[in-house]
Structures are given as C-alpha cells and as structure tokens.
Motif scaffolding. Structure first.
Motif, PDB file in Angstrom:
ATOM      1  N   SER A  42       7.984  -6.488   5.996  1.00  0.00           N
ATOM      2  CA  SER A  42       7.698  -5.469   4.992  1.00  0.00           C
ATOM      3  C   SER A  42       8.226  -5.889   3.628  1.00  0.00           C
ATOM      4  O   SER A  42       7.672  -5.515   2.599  1.00  0.00           O
ATOM      5  CB  SER A  42       8.327  -4.140   5.415  1.00  0.00           C
ATOM      6  N   VAL A  43       9.317  -6.677   3.634  1.00  0.00           N
ATOM      7  CA  VAL A  43       9.842  -7.174   2.371  1.00  0.00           C
ATOM      8  C   VAL A  43       8.832  -8.101   1.714  1.00  0.00           C
ATOM      9  O   VAL A  43       8.602  -8.052   0.508  1.00  0.00           O
ATOM     10  CB  VAL A  43      11.187  -7.904   2.599  1.00  0.00           C
ATOM     11  N   ASP A  44       8.212  -8.968   2.504  1.00  0.00           N
ATOM     12  CA  ASP A  44       7.195  -9.860   1.966  1.00  0.00           C
ATOM     13  C   ASP A  44       6.031  -9.076   1.379  1.00  0.00           C
ATOM     14  O   ASP A  44       5.480  -9.439   0.345  1.00  0.00           O
ATOM     15  CB  ASP A  44       6.689 -10.807   3.072  1.00  0.00           C
ATOM     16  N   TYR A  45       5.673  -8.005   2.051  1.00  0.00           N
ATOM     17  CA  TYR A  45       4.588  -7.175   1.537  1.00  0.00           C
ATOM     18  C   TYR A  45       4.969  -6.559   0.200  1.00  0.00           C
ATOM     19  O   TYR A  45       4.149  -6.482  -0.721  1.00  0.00           O
ATOM     20  CB  TYR A  45       4.249  -6.062   2.547  1.00  0.00           C
ATOM     21  N   LEU A  46       6.204  -6.111   0.097  1.00  0.00           N
ATOM     22  CA  LEU A  46       6.655  -5.510  -1.151  1.00  0.00           C
ATOM     23  C   LEU A  46       6.658  -6.522  -2.284  1.00  0.00           C
ATOM     24  O   LEU A  46       6.266  -6.216  -3.413  1.00  0.00           O
ATOM     25  CB  LEU A  46       8.055  -4.911  -0.967  1.00  0.00           C
ATOM     26  N   ILE A  47       7.119  -7.732  -1.993  1.00  0.00           N
ATOM     27  CA  ILE A  47       7.135  -8.772  -3.020  1.00  0.00           C
ATOM     28  C   ILE A  47       5.712  -9.142  -3.420  1.00  0.00           C
ATOM     29  O   ILE A  47       5.413  -9.312  -4.606  1.00  0.00           O
ATOM     30  CB  ILE A  47       7.900 -10.016  -2.512  1.00  0.00           C
ATOM     31  N   ALA A  48       4.832  -9.276  -2.420  1.00  0.00           N
ATOM     32  CA  ALA A  48       3.435  -9.596  -2.721  1.00  0.00           C
ATOM     33  C   ALA A  48       2.804  -8.508  -3.578  1.00  0.00           C
ATOM     34  O   ALA A  48       2.055  -8.795  -4.528  1.00  0.00           O
ATOM     35  CB  ALA A  48       2.648  -9.770  -1.421  1.00  0.00           C
ATOM     36  N   ALA A  49       3.124  -7.258  -3.259  1.00  0.00           N
ATOM     37  CA  ALA A  49       2.596  -6.157  -4.055  1.00  0.00           C
ATOM     38  C   ALA A  49       3.140  -6.191  -5.475  1.00  0.00           C
ATOM     39  O   ALA A  49       2.424  -5.922  -6.444  1.00  0.00           O
ATOM     40  CB  ALA A  49       2.939  -4.826  -3.391  1.00  0.00           C
ATOM     41  N   SER A  50       4.427  -6.548  -5.587  1.00  0.00           N
ATOM     42  CA  SER A  50       5.042  -6.639  -6.913  1.00  0.00           C
ATOM     43  C   SER A  50       4.413  -7.757  -7.741  1.00  0.00           C
ATOM     44  O   SER A  50       4.172  -7.601  -8.947  1.00  0.00           O
ATOM     45  CB  SER A  50       6.551  -6.871  -6.768  1.00  0.00           C
ATOM     46  N   ILE A  51       4.130  -8.887  -7.083  1.00  0.00           N
ATOM     47  CA  ILE A  51       3.501 -10.009  -7.783  1.00  0.00           C
ATOM     48  C   ILE A  51       2.089  -9.620  -8.238  1.00  0.00           C
ATOM     49  O   ILE A  51       1.693  -9.890  -9.385  1.00  0.00           O
ATOM     50  CB  ILE A  51       3.460 -11.244  -6.875  1.00  0.00           C
ATOM     51  N   THR A  52       1.346  -8.996  -7.338  1.00  0.00           N
ATOM     52  CA  THR A  52      -0.022  -8.577  -7.691  1.00  0.00           C
ATOM     53  C   THR A  52      -0.008  -7.598  -8.859  1.00  0.00           C
ATOM     54  O   THR A  52      -0.798  -7.723  -9.808  1.00  0.00           O
ATOM     55  CB  THR A  52      -0.707  -7.930  -6.478  1.00  0.00           C
ATOM     56  N   LYS A  53       0.879  -6.647  -8.799  1.00  0.00           N
ATOM     57  CA  LYS A  53       0.990  -5.665  -9.881  1.00  0.00           C
ATOM     58  C   LYS A  53       1.390  -6.338 -11.184  1.00  0.00           C
ATOM     59  O   LYS A  53       0.864  -6.028 -12.260  1.00  0.00           O
ATOM     60  CB  LYS A  53       2.009  -4.596  -9.500  1.00  0.00           C
ATOM     61  N   GLY A  54       2.336  -7.295 -11.078  1.00  0.00           N
ATOM     62  CA  GLY A  54       2.784  -7.999 -12.269  1.00  0.00           C
ATOM     63  C   GLY A  54       1.682  -8.840 -12.892  1.00  0.00           C
ATOM     64  O   GLY A  54       1.542  -8.888 -14.128  1.00  0.00           O
ATOM     65  N   ARG A  55       0.908  -9.510 -12.065  1.00  0.00           N
ATOM     66  CA  ARG A  55      -0.211 -10.306 -12.564  1.00  0.00           C
ATOM     67  C   ARG A  55      -1.225  -9.435 -13.303  1.00  0.00           C
ATOM     68  O   ARG A  55      -1.698  -9.793 -14.397  1.00  0.00           O
ATOM     69  CB  ARG A  55      -0.885 -11.032 -11.415  1.00  0.00           C
ATOM     70  N   ASP A  56      -1.542  -8.303 -12.697  1.00  0.00           N
ATOM     71  CA  ASP A  56      -2.511  -7.400 -13.332  1.00  0.00           C
ATOM     72  C   ASP A  56      -1.989  -6.917 -14.685  1.00  0.00           C
ATOM     73  O   ASP A  56      -2.744  -6.849 -15.671  1.00  0.00           O
ATOM     74  CB  ASP A  56      -2.791  -6.207 -12.422  1.00  0.00           C
ATOM     75  N   GLN A  57      -0.704  -6.606 -14.716  1.00  0.00           N
ATOM     76  CA  GLN A  57      -0.133  -6.093 -15.956  1.00  0.00           C
ATOM     77  C   GLN A  57      -0.108  -7.169 -17.038  1.00  0.00           C
ATOM     78  O   GLN A  57      -0.377  -6.894 -18.213  1.00  0.00           O
ATOM     79  CB  GLN A  57       1.277  -5.559 -15.705  1.00  0.00           C
ATOM     80  N   VAL A  58       0.217  -8.408 -16.646  1.00  0.00           N
ATOM     81  CA  VAL A  58       0.253  -9.496 -17.621  1.00  0.00           C
ATOM     82  C   VAL A  58      -1.153  -9.813 -18.128  1.00  0.00           C
ATOM     83  O   VAL A  58      -1.340 -10.115 -19.312  1.00  0.00           O
ATOM     84  CB  VAL A  58       0.906 -10.752 -17.001  1.00  0.00           C
ATOM     85  N   GLN A  59      -2.145  -9.731 -17.236  1.00  0.00           N
ATOM     86  CA  GLN A  59      -3.516  -9.958 -17.669  1.00  0.00           C
ATOM     87  C   GLN A  59      -3.962  -8.900 -18.673  1.00  0.00           C
ATOM     88  O   GLN A  59      -4.668  -9.195 -19.634  1.00  0.00           O
ATOM     89  CB  GLN A  59      -4.443  -9.967 -16.455  1.00  0.00           C
ATOM     90  N   GLN A  60      -3.535  -7.682 -18.440  1.00  0.00           N
ATOM     91  CA  GLN A  60      -3.917  -6.607 -19.352  1.00  0.00           C
ATOM     92  C   GLN A  60      -3.084  -6.616 -20.636  1.00  0.00           C
ATOM     93  O   GLN A  60      -3.580  -6.257 -21.705  1.00  0.00           O
ATOM     94  CB  GLN A  60      -3.759  -5.251 -18.641  1.00  0.00           C
TER      95      GLN A  60
END
Length: 246
Positions: A97-115
């Motif tokens: 579940s920790v890996d999932y949380l980190i993956a979600a954080s990375i995905t969210k961060g990428r989207d935010q940086v793109q925007q």
C-alpha cells in the motif's frame, strides 16, 4: 515454523500447564480434607459410601479446567486469526500500500508540474516523491528543473547530491562531489549534505569523519531537524570507536 506462532504456543502451553497443576494440587488438598472429615464420622458401612463419593468427585473434577482450557485456546486463536496475522510479518515484505501511495503521489505531482511548470512547490514535491519511490534519476532531473527556475541554494543542492548518491549506488562520483562542494560553500552546516556525508562515513566504518559531520550539523540554526537523534548517532559512533580501540 513461524517463530511468533511458536512463541504464542509455548506461552499458552505454560499458562494452561500451570493452571492444571494448580487445579490438581487444589483438588488433592480438597479431597484429602473431605476424606478426613468423612472418616471421623464414618462407620464400616459408610466407608463404602465415602469411597464412591470420592470416585464420583474425581471423575467430574476435571470438567471445569478442561472447558476453561478449551475456551482460552479458542479465544486466543480467534484473536490471532482476526487481528494478528503474524504469519505474514516476518517475511520481510514491504507493505504494498505504501508503494501505491508513492505511485499516486508521483502521478499527482507529474500532473501538477505539467499544468504548472513554474510551480516551485510542485517541483520539489515531485522530486521528493521520486526519491521516496527509488526513482533517483528522475529526482535529479526534476531538481535540475527547479534549480534552473529558482537558482541554486545549499538546501536544493544538498537534496540533489543525496539523490545523485543513491542513483549511483551509494557512490560519490566526481559530479556528485562537485555538487556537495558547492552546497557546503553556500552553507557549511547544510542539513541534507552533512547527513549524507555522515551516513556514508558511518557505513564505511569511518566513525571519526561521521562524528565530525554530525557535530558540524549541530551548529545549524536555520534548518529544523531532530537534534537528539544526531546526538544519539554521535554516541553510537563513539561507542564503535571505543570498541575498535580495545
């Protein structure tokens, strides 16, 4: 066999065994007392009656502890099965579940940086998420973007040096050493840089160097960190030195 399961079984066995021993002693004492009192008033005919009574009592004397033992076992196993799951704790597996949380954080961060590619907080957050997920090369790239945007400072360079160090399999390559030197020229007691240097020295058995880095770090008054943990690390390194000098 799972060590924890074995430990629980041993503890339960000891508990139940002591319980049965105590009950047996109590039962023998009680039987002896009853028989003594019965013999005082018994005649020849009543002796047979007393013997039958004692046999009847002994036959039923183990009913209560037997059911209590069964209840303890069932209760313990129920708790173990419903909430313990100790059998999966000693396998050395990370919580997925920790890996999932980190993956979600990375995905969210990428989207935010793109925007918002100019968002400093989004960039540093993404870089830290990459590092937490073990994607150190991506972390370095993101930090380079941030440094290009806001300019280099000691803290950013210290974070970058740390990601470079782990990216290169815990090695200080020339490029990383240059980043470290630059960070320390900006701030001699920068948190991330000194922690990195101290950790590397300690793992290599260079306890004197590790202590020096930690002591320099303790002079830092601009960044927040757990000073007690640093003092504990120094004490541990000093203990290692004393062991080596014996």
């Amino acid at each position: 066999m799972n060590i924890l399961v074995l430990g629980i079984a041993v503890c339960l066995s000891i508990f139940i065994g002591l319980f049965w021993i105590h009950h047996s002693v109590y039962n023998r004492n009680l039987s002896s007392t009853v028989m003594k009192q019965a013999n005082k008033v018994a005649d020849g005919n009543n002796g047979e009656h007393c013997l039958k009574y004692d046999e009847f009592k002994l036959a039923g004397s183990y009913q209560s502890p037997l059911w209590m033992s069964v209840a303890v076992l069932i209760f313990s196993l129920s708790i173990y099965a419903s909430g313990g799951h100790f059998q999966g704790w000693d396998k050395g597996q990370a919580d997925e579940s920790v890996d999932y949380l980190i993956a979600a954080s990375i995905t969210k961060g990428r989207d935010q940086v793109q925007q918002q590619p100019q968002n400093e907080l989004a960039l540093i957050s993404l870089a830290q998420s990459y590092a937490e997920g073990g994607l150190y090369a991506d972390s370095v790239t993101t930090l380079d973007q941030l440094i290009e945007l806001v300019g280099a400072d000691a803290e950013l360079l210290g974070i970058k040096a740390t990601s470079m160090y782990y990216r290169d399999s815990r090695q200080f390559l020339p490029e990383t050493k240059m980043v470290i030197d630059t960070a320390l020229s900006f701030q001699r007691d920068e948190l991330n840089t000194r922690l990195l240097l101290a950790t590397d020295a300690y793992l290599k058995g260079e306890y004197v160097d590790a202590i020096d880095h930690w002591r320099i770090l303790l002079t830092n008054q601009t960044q927040s960190f757990n000073r007690q943990s640093i003092n504990n690390a120094i004490m541990k390194a000093e203990f290692k030195l004393n062991e080596l000098s014996r």
